[in-house]
Design an enzyme around this catalytic site. Sequence first.
Site, PDB file in Angstrom:
ATOM      1  N   GLU A 136       0.877  -1.166   0.000  1.00  0.00           N
ATOM      2  CA  GLU A 136       0.000   0.000   0.000  1.00  0.00           C
ATOM      3  C   GLU A 136       0.913   1.213   0.000  1.00  0.00           C
ATOM      4  O   GLU A 136       1.713   1.403   0.903  1.00  0.00           O
ATOM      5  CB  GLU A 136      -0.914  -0.035   1.221  1.00  0.00           C
ATOM      6  CG  GLU A 136      -1.982   1.044   1.219  1.00  0.00           C
ATOM      7  CD  GLU A 136      -1.457   2.363   1.730  1.00  0.00           C
ATOM      8  OE1 GLU A 136      -1.379   3.309   0.918  1.00  0.00           O
ATOM      9  OE2 GLU A 136      -1.112   2.437   2.907  1.00  0.00           O
ATOM     10  N   CYS A 154      -2.934   7.775   5.286  1.00  0.00           N
ATOM     11  CA  CYS A 154      -2.911   7.471   3.856  1.00  0.00           C
ATOM     12  C   CYS A 154      -4.295   7.564   3.235  1.00  0.00           C
ATOM     13  O   CYS A 154      -4.421   7.825   2.035  1.00  0.00           O
ATOM     14  CB  CYS A 154      -2.314   6.083   3.611  1.00  0.00           C
ATOM     15  SG  CYS A 154      -3.250   4.732   4.376  1.00  0.00           S
TER      16      CYS A 154
END
Length: 235
Positions: free
Chosen positions: A2, A36
Amino acid sequence: MELGGNNALIVLPGADLPKAASAAAFGSFMHQGQICMAAGRHIVHEDIYDDYVSALAEKAAHLPVGDPKSGTVALGPIIDEKQLHRVDSIVQDAVQGGARLAAGGTHDGRFYQPTVLADLDVASPAWKDEIFGPVAPVMKFSTVEEAVALANGNEYGLSIGILGDVGMAMTIADQLDSGKVHINEQTVSDEANSPFGGMKSSGNGSRIGGHHANMESFTEIQWLTVRPDIAPYPF
């Protein structure tokens, strides 16, 4: 893997503005935007754009910022001086480039005020880059096609929130390049038992574990959540 995100929050015509502004503030300013999945791009229908900017700026102006040990605060410090400089540079460059500073844009030490930027250009770093700070850039759209293009017109594809009519949101969700899509939710949402990952520069598949992991590493998974209405948030 990720690898970050510059996540869009799409606000549809007819959305409940007080709830939308509250959810948006939570998505952009929680943990000073240092998530994020934080909402880094607000894509708002032109009919409610001005009211939305005002409502979000009002939220930003009244969120307490300071040392979490000192009492009840909504935002603490930016992680370090280097990141503080980066956040502030992006904000100031956007304003110099013609963006409107609706709220914030100042700091006291590493405590950066929650910031709302309006009337940006798509080429502005404040719009196209992951800021990783308490900054909410807002842009308007007129058609569903334009909203989809703005949401997908970014190198990242981690999380997207859509606030408003569920039917219209479902139509938009089917066209989005994002590992997670949340209807009537902001962008910061994940659960341990659900796929977590993104598309494009946000990753190469979802973290799922178990005996399916090898197969899933070669596919793209999209997580879609739906609420009947925008959830209330404390911001």
